[in-house]
Design a protein around this motif. Structure first.
Motif, PDB file in Angstrom:
ATOM      1  N   VAL A 167       8.774   4.766  -6.886  1.00  0.00           N
ATOM      2  CA  VAL A 167      10.096   4.649  -6.259  1.00  0.00           C
ATOM      3  C   VAL A 167      10.381   3.180  -5.932  1.00  0.00           C
ATOM      4  O   VAL A 167      11.470   2.666  -6.220  1.00  0.00           O
ATOM      5  N   TRP A 168       9.407   2.469  -5.362  1.00  0.00           N
ATOM      6  CA  TRP A 168       9.610   1.069  -4.986  1.00  0.00           C
ATOM      7  C   TRP A 168       9.875   0.191  -6.213  1.00  0.00           C
ATOM      8  O   TRP A 168      10.668  -0.748  -6.149  1.00  0.00           O
ATOM      9  N   GLN A 169       9.231   0.500  -7.324  1.00  0.00           N
ATOM     10  CA  GLN A 169       9.505  -0.248  -8.559  1.00  0.00           C
ATOM     11  C   GLN A 169      10.940  -0.021  -9.013  1.00  0.00           C
ATOM     12  O   GLN A 169      11.616  -0.949  -9.448  1.00  0.00           O
ATOM     13  N   GLN A 170      11.414   1.211  -8.897  1.00  0.00           N
ATOM     14  CA  GLN A 170      12.790   1.524  -9.297  1.00  0.00           C
ATOM     15  C   GLN A 170      13.789   0.821  -8.379  1.00  0.00           C
ATOM     16  O   GLN A 170      14.835   0.358  -8.830  1.00  0.00           O
ATOM     17  N   LEU A 171      13.473   0.724  -7.100  1.00  0.00           N
ATOM     18  CA  LEU A 171      14.355   0.039  -6.150  1.00  0.00           C
ATOM     19  C   LEU A 171      14.584  -1.420  -6.555  1.00  0.00           C
ATOM     20  O   LEU A 171      15.671  -1.955  -6.375  1.00  0.00           O
ATOM     21  N   GLN A 172      13.559  -2.033  -7.117  1.00  0.00           N
ATOM     22  CA  GLN A 172      13.665  -3.443  -7.497  1.00  0.00           C
ATOM     23  C   GLN A 172      14.635  -3.663  -8.658  1.00  0.00           C
ATOM     24  O   GLN A 172      15.030  -4.797  -8.930  1.00  0.00           O
TER      25      GLN A 172
ATOM     26  N   VAL B 219      12.090  11.227  -2.689  1.00  0.00           N
ATOM     27  CA  VAL B 219      12.527   9.865  -3.005  1.00  0.00           C
ATOM     28  C   VAL B 219      13.017   9.174  -1.735  1.00  0.00           C
ATOM     29  O   VAL B 219      12.681   8.018  -1.463  1.00  0.00           O
ATOM     30  N   ALA B 220      13.800   9.883  -0.929  1.00  0.00           N
ATOM     31  CA  ALA B 220      14.291   9.308   0.330  1.00  0.00           C
ATOM     32  C   ALA B 220      13.135   8.989   1.272  1.00  0.00           C
ATOM     33  O   ALA B 220      13.134   7.946   1.931  1.00  0.00           O
ATOM     34  N   SER B 221      12.140   9.855   1.308  1.00  0.00           N
ATOM     35  CA  SER B 221      10.970   9.618   2.150  1.00  0.00           C
ATOM     36  C   SER B 221      10.202   8.378   1.687  1.00  0.00           C
ATOM     37  O   SER B 221       9.808   7.541   2.503  1.00  0.00           O
ATOM     38  N   ALA B 222       9.993   8.251   0.379  1.00  0.00           N
ATOM     39  CA  ALA B 222       9.302   7.073  -0.160  1.00  0.00           C
ATOM     40  C   ALA B 222      10.106   5.809   0.111  1.00  0.00           C
ATOM     41  O   ALA B 222       9.549   4.759   0.449  1.00  0.00           O
ATOM     42  N   ASN B 223      11.425   5.913  -0.010  1.00  0.00           N
ATOM     43  CA  ASN B 223      12.299   4.786   0.276  1.00  0.00           C
ATOM     44  C   ASN B 223      12.103   4.342   1.728  1.00  0.00           C
ATOM     45  O   ASN B 223      12.010   3.150   2.019  1.00  0.00           O
ATOM     46  N   GLY B 224      12.023   5.305   2.636  1.00  0.00           N
ATOM     47  CA  GLY B 224      11.862   5.011   4.050  1.00  0.00           C
ATOM     48  C   GLY B 224      10.503   4.439   4.413  1.00  0.00           C
ATOM     49  O   GLY B 224      10.345   3.835   5.475  1.00  0.00           O
ATOM     50  N   LYS B 225       9.522   4.610   3.537  1.00  0.00           N
ATOM     51  CA  LYS B 225       8.181   4.078   3.797  1.00  0.00           C
ATOM     52  C   LYS B 225       7.944   2.729   3.109  1.00  0.00           C
ATOM     53  O   LYS B 225       6.824   2.211   3.133  1.00  0.00           O
TER      54      LYS B 225
ATOM     55  N   GLU C 118       0.852  -1.188   0.000  1.00  0.00           N
ATOM     56  CA  GLU C 118       0.000   0.000   0.000  1.00  0.00           C
ATOM     57  C   GLU C 118       0.882   1.231   0.000  1.00  0.00           C
ATOM     58  O   GLU C 118       1.851   1.306   0.761  1.00  0.00           O
ATOM     59  N   GLY C 119       0.552   2.184  -0.861  1.00  0.00           N
ATOM     60  CA  GLY C 119       1.309   3.422  -0.925  1.00  0.00           C
ATOM     61  C   GLY C 119       0.747   4.323  -2.002  1.00  0.00           C
ATOM     62  O   GLY C 119      -0.135   3.922  -2.772  1.00  0.00           O
ATOM     63  N   THR C 120       1.280   5.531  -2.058  1.00  0.00           N
ATOM     64  CA  THR C 120       0.861   6.474  -3.098  1.00  0.00           C
ATOM     65  C   THR C 120       1.444   6.041  -4.441  1.00  0.00           C
ATOM     66  O   THR C 120       2.355   5.202  -4.499  1.00  0.00           O
ATOM     67  N   SER C 121       0.966   6.640  -5.498  1.00  0.00           N
ATOM     68  CA  SER C 121       1.507   6.291  -6.819  1.00  0.00           C
ATOM     69  C   SER C 121       2.986   6.658  -6.903  1.00  0.00           C
ATOM     70  O   SER C 121       3.776   5.934  -7.514  1.00  0.00           O
TER      71      SER C 121
END
Length: 157
Positions: A75-80, A106-112, A67-70
């Motif tokens: 960001v999570w897709q890019q991390l993969q 980006v850092a905030s999304a990474n942390g979530k 669950e998260g914002t778009s």
């Protein structure tokens, strides 16, 4: 939602998900009672996590449903895409996403990121090589980076 707890070298892992996919994986500071029976919807995730920790898996192949914002999901897709054993800086990640100025977002999304280890947010470090931030604690981030390193670091004591 189904939940289970498994043992890892970093502590007890909590896995949450259902038939729609895995929605959360985290390592706990507390010692939750380990699951005697793992729900069918979480079994493959538990199996792959154990293989990862046993140096038998470098890429996860699971149905994910965080669950998260778009923006967070982007960001999570890019991390993969960060390869096992590699790391990048928050600035590099921001540039890959198309906006170097979005580094804080980006850092905030990474942390979530709710899917620790599976979505490898631990592979993102500071531009100076520092281990800036990790929801599971910097000691776990360091352990994960060492675990994935081609050259394993040994402790002296």
């Amino acid at each position: 939602m189904d939940t289970c707890y498994i043992e890892t070298p970093l502590g007890h892992a909590k896995i949450v998900g259902d038939d729609e996919g895995i929605s959360a994986v985290s390592i706990l500071d507390s010692k939750e009672e380990l699951s005697e029976v793992i729900p069918e919807s979480l079994l493959e995730c538990a199996t792959q996590l154990k293989a990862y920790f046993n140096d038998q898996l470098k890429t996860f192949d699971l149905k994910l449903n965080p669950e998260g914002t778009s923006f967070q999901k982007k960001v999570w897709q890019q991390l993969q895409l960060i390869p096992y054993g590699k790391s990048i800086s928050y600035l590099e990640l921001s540039k890959q996403l198309g906006d170097a100025k979005a580094i804080r977002a980006v850092a905030s999304a990474n942390g979530k990121n709710p899917l620790w280890i599976i979505i490898p947010c631990h592979r993102v470090i500071g531009s100076d090589g520092s281990l800036t931030g990790y929801a599971g604690g910097l000691h776990r981030k360091q352990w994960l980076l060492n675990h994935e390193s081609e050259f394993k670091q040994q402790t002296l004591f």
